[in-house]
Design a protein around this motif. Structure first.
Motif, PDB file in Angstrom:
ATOM      1  N   ALA A   4       3.666   0.274   6.088  1.00 25.06           N
ATOM      2  CA  ALA A   4       2.374   1.033   5.485  1.00 25.06           C
ATOM      3  C   ALA A   4       1.905   0.932   4.064  1.00 25.06           C
ATOM      4  N   PRO A   5       1.489  -0.258   3.637  1.00 26.98           N
ATOM      5  CA  PRO A   5       0.972   0.079   2.295  1.00 26.98           C
ATOM      6  C   PRO A   5      -0.059   0.838   2.299  1.00 26.98           C
ATOM      7  N   THR A   6      -0.474   1.269   1.131  1.00 22.38           N
ATOM      8  CA  THR A   6      -1.601   2.208   1.087  1.00 22.38           C
ATOM      9  C   THR A   6      -2.781   1.808   0.458  1.00 22.38           C
TER      10      THR A   6
ATOM     11  N   ARG B  99      -6.666   2.650  -1.380  1.00 19.99           N
ATOM     12  CA  ARG B  99      -7.570   3.577  -1.785  1.00 19.99           C
ATOM     13  C   ARG B  99      -8.661   2.795  -2.684  1.00 19.99           C
TER      14      ARG B  99
ATOM     15  N   SER C  47      -5.779  -4.652   7.128  1.00 21.66           N
ATOM     16  CA  SER C  47      -6.548  -3.423   7.317  1.00 21.66           C
ATOM     17  C   SER C  47      -7.819  -3.677   7.061  1.00 21.66           C
TER      18      SER C  47
ATOM     19  N   GLU D  18      -9.629  -1.385   5.952  1.00 23.01           N
ATOM     20  CA  GLU D  18     -10.044  -0.724   4.555  1.00 23.01           C
ATOM     21  C   GLU D  18     -10.186  -1.780   3.663  1.00 23.01           C
TER      22      GLU D  18
ATOM     23  N   ARG E 142       0.289  -2.649  -9.197  1.00 25.08           N
ATOM     24  CA  ARG E 142      -0.644  -2.452  -8.078  1.00 25.08           C
ATOM     25  C   ARG E 142      -1.567  -3.658  -8.072  1.00 25.08           C
TER      26      ARG E 142
ATOM     27  N   VAL F 285      -4.285  -1.407  -3.676  1.00 30.60           N
ATOM     28  CA  VAL F 285      -3.340  -1.616  -2.682  1.00 30.60           C
ATOM     29  C   VAL F 285      -1.978  -1.333  -3.304  1.00 30.60           C
ATOM     30  N   ASN F 286      -1.306  -0.344  -2.760  1.00 33.03           N
ATOM     31  CA  ASN F 286       0.178  -0.031  -3.140  1.00 33.03           C
ATOM     32  C   ASN F 286       1.160  -0.521  -2.190  1.00 33.03           C
TER      33      ASN F 286
END
Length: 330
Positions: free
Chosen positions: A37-39, A41, A285, A287, A300, A327-328
């Motif tokens: 699960a990379p995040t 935002r 994703s 996103e 990042r 993306v982190n």
């Protein structure tokens, strides 16, 4: 009436194989690594309703970000530490209605590829003053992306003509204040990367690898190629297939690739001079919103969310406000 260059470019983009997603999934499952699960935002906001951001670069000295607009030819700037972009080069600057690859060099210059206007233009990245402009030696084509060698030489891809162009520091100095022809450094005809038999977007992103090699990817076929900068020898990278590959970014032995239509990022390990390339991991994703460019900024990843599938070259619709994603964990 003959279609415009922009229309032809969009038509060629739409010819990309729709089966690419299925092929990509097989490749990822065979060679990739599932990630925890990379995040994702939103990092930066981009003004305008028809930008369709294509490429992203960071000035290595100031830290400013620059974003090219495929939809209108503009270039935006996000100041270091900021989160809101403003117009740096307006739509139509130097006759440009599409902007593809954009790269900042170590000398405070910004290089902007014009796609089907068949040129690359060099600007002072502080003042926006045009320094030089180069045109390809063909009546049609699409200058797409570029990378810099350690001596400052720029290498550029053409998505429709089988050629790698080059601008050396000496050629850039000689062209100051003028327009000049682009030097075809490597004619790819007859090489493994020859794509005269293909339709659609061909060579796209390109990076320089420490030790004397370029890596570039064919968007339509997924093939990745190594090109030696001393001899021009072209070699297909075995075991790597990246359909829909768009922007590439290399740093410290790692290569990140944005796969646009499948909302996917891929990370690879690359040895010195790209003598070996192995795929490490993938991340997909919705996103990412059709990622077309990726860069490493600090610890990042920053990704352009093109939304090409919402009123852009990939499909009808209305885009949400345009942004750059962070993306982190990848």
């Amino acid at each position: 009436m003959a279609p415009s260059a922009g229309t032809r470019f969009r038509t060629r983009l739409n010819r990309l194989a729709v089966g690419g997603a299925a092929a990509l999934c097989a490749t990822i499952l065979a060679t990739g690594t599932a990630l925890a699960a990379p995040t994702v935002r939103t990092a930066d906001s981009l003004p305008g309703f028809r930008i369709y951001p294509e490429s992203l670069t960071q000035d290595p000295t100031t830290g400013d970000l620059f974003v090219s607009g495929y939809g209108d030819g503009s270039v935006l700037r996000v100041p270091a530490g900021g989160t809101q972009a403003s117009v740096f080069l307006p739509s139509g600057a130097d006759g440009r209605t599409h902007a593809a690859g954009v790269k900042a060099d170590k000398s405070g210059r910004l290089w902007v590829s014009g796609g089907t206007d068949r040129s690359v233009t060099v600007y002072d990245d502080t003042t926006g003053v045009r320094l030089a402009r180069f045109h390809i030696p063909y009546t049609s084509g699409g200058v797409n992306d570029l990378a810099f060698g350690p001596d400052g030489t720029a290498y550029l891809t053409d998505s429709f003509n089988p050629a790698i162009y080059r601008v050396t520091p000496r050629q850039l100095t000689a062209a100051q204040g003028t327009e000049a022809p682009l030097d075809t450094w490597r004619d790819l005809t007859g090489s493994p990367a020859d794509y005269t038999q293909h339709s659609g977007i061909n060579l796209n992103g390109i990076v320089y690898i420490d030790g004397g090699a370029l890596l570039t990817a064919n968007t339509t076929t997924g093939a990745v190629y190594r090109i030696a900068t001393d001899t021009g020898t072209v070699t297909a990278i075995p075991g790597i297939s990246l359909p829909n590959a768009d922007g590439l970014h290399y740093r410290d032995g790692k290569l990140w690739v944005a796969l646009n239509r499948t909302n996917t990022l891929v990370r690879l390990t690359v040895s010195t001079a790209a003598r070996s390339v192995t795929q490490d991991a993938t991340f997909s994703s919705p996103e990412l919103q059709i990622p077309t460019s990726v860069i490493r900024s600090g610890d990042r990843l920053l990704v352009t969310r093109s939304q090409y599938d919402k009123g852009g070259p990939f499909g009808a619709g209305t885009p949400a406000p345009f942004t750059i994603a962070e993306v982190n964990g990848f």
